[in-house]
Motif scaffolding. Structure first.
Motif, mmCIF file in Angstrom:
data_model
loop_
_atom_site.group_PDB
_atom_site.id
_atom_site.type_symbol
_atom_site.label_atom_id
_atom_site.label_comp_id
_atom_site.label_asym_id
_atom_site.label_seq_id
_atom_site.Cartn_x
_atom_site.Cartn_y
_atom_site.Cartn_z
ATOM 1 N N UNK A 71 34.485 15.940 -32.213
ATOM 2 C CA UNK A 71 34.483 16.697 -30.925
ATOM 3 C C UNK A 71 35.978 17.069 -30.632
ATOM 4 N N UNK A 72 36.049 18.318 -30.481
ATOM 5 C CA UNK A 72 37.528 18.998 -30.248
ATOM 6 C C UNK A 72 38.140 18.635 -28.796
ATOM 7 N N UNK A 73 39.529 18.518 -28.724
ATOM 8 C CA UNK A 73 39.989 18.315 -27.672
ATOM 9 C C UNK A 73 40.620 19.760 -26.917
ATOM 10 N N UNK A 74 40.393 20.608 -27.566
ATOM 11 C CA UNK A 74 40.973 22.213 -27.212
ATOM 12 C C UNK A 74 40.439 23.206 -28.421
ATOM 13 N N UNK A 75 40.955 24.056 -27.975
ATOM 14 C CA UNK A 75 40.353 25.277 -29.211
ATOM 15 C C UNK A 75 41.375 24.969 -30.370
ATOM 16 N N UNK A 76 40.490 25.075 -31.319
ATOM 17 C CA UNK A 76 41.040 24.828 -32.832
ATOM 18 C C UNK A 76 40.575 25.933 -33.767
ATOM 19 N N UNK A 77 41.457 26.290 -34.502
ATOM 20 C CA UNK A 77 41.061 27.699 -35.600
ATOM 21 C C UNK A 77 40.255 27.026 -36.704
ATOM 22 N N UNK A 78 39.618 27.775 -37.454
ATOM 23 C CA UNK A 78 39.079 27.343 -38.756
ATOM 24 C C UNK A 78 40.209 26.994 -39.701
ATOM 25 N N UNK A 79 40.066 26.280 -40.671
ATOM 26 C CA UNK A 79 41.254 25.874 -41.465
ATOM 27 C C UNK A 79 42.378 25.185 -41.141
ATOM 28 N N UNK A 80 42.208 24.592 -39.984
ATOM 29 C CA UNK A 80 43.557 23.741 -39.314
ATOM 30 C C UNK A 80 43.403 22.290 -39.909
ATOM 31 N N UNK A 81 44.377 21.778 -40.109
ATOM 32 C CA UNK A 81 44.661 20.284 -40.474
ATOM 33 C C UNK A 81 44.444 19.666 -39.038
ATOM 34 N N UNK A 82 43.835 18.529 -38.949
ATOM 35 C CA UNK A 82 43.542 17.955 -37.628
ATOM 36 C C UNK A 82 43.928 16.309 -37.927
ATOM 37 N N UNK A 83 44.198 16.014 -36.635
ATOM 38 C CA UNK A 83 44.633 14.481 -36.321
ATOM 39 C C UNK A 83 43.918 13.831 -34.955
ATOM 40 N N UNK A 84 43.901 12.744 -34.843
ATOM 41 C CA UNK A 84 43.259 12.030 -33.694
ATOM 42 C C UNK A 84 43.868 12.562 -32.277
ATOM 43 N N UNK A 85 43.079 13.028 -31.381
ATOM 44 C CA UNK A 85 43.491 13.173 -29.840
ATOM 45 C C UNK A 85 42.772 12.038 -29.334
ATOM 46 N N UNK A 86 43.263 12.031 -27.907
ATOM 47 C CA UNK A 86 42.676 11.076 -27.113
ATOM 48 C C UNK A 86 41.160 10.710 -27.076
#
Length: 120
Positions: A71-86
């Motif tokens: 589940x995204x916390x906001x808009x995220x583009x394809x190919x983006x490195x991610x981390x934990x959000x709240x």
């Protein structure tokens, strides 16, 4: 020491105890001895994502690695490195941060599912 073997194979599903109510498909972090809860924003204790909704004190299966819908916390583009959000959601990493995976699909707003290849 005698033989030493893995308790769980690398990338395998692992059972933990929920230390709070957990929503399936959300990142979880270690909170105690084989206990997990939703990952906090920027957590460095993420061990994977919960396989299902779980009540406090129940066993929860944690999925590690592979490609998962998170589940995204906001808009995220394809190919983006991610981390934990709240609340165990995901967010884009900032400059100089490593992250825990990369998005394979795009979200255009918060609370959308994103396919993520998790590193662990």
């Amino acid at each position: 020491m005698a033989d030493h073997i893995h308790l769980f194979e690398p990338g395998a599903k692992v059972t933990f105890t929920a230390s709070d109510e957990i929503t399936g498909g959300r990142l979880v972090e270690v909170t105690g001895n084989r206990e997990v809860a939703h990952a906090a924003a920027n957590s460095v204790k993420v061990v994977g994502a919960a396989a299902r909704d779980t009540k406090d004190g129940e066993d929860v299966l944690v999925l590690r690695g592979g490609i998962q819908n998170l589940v995204a916390s906001a808009a995220i583009a394809v190919g983006t490195r991610i981390k934990a959000a709240a609340a165990g959601k995901i967010q884009a990493v900032g400059a100089g941060e490593n992250g825990i995976g990369i998005t394979l699909t795009t979200s255009t707003a918060a609370d959308q599912l994103v396919q993520v290849a998790l590193d662990q």
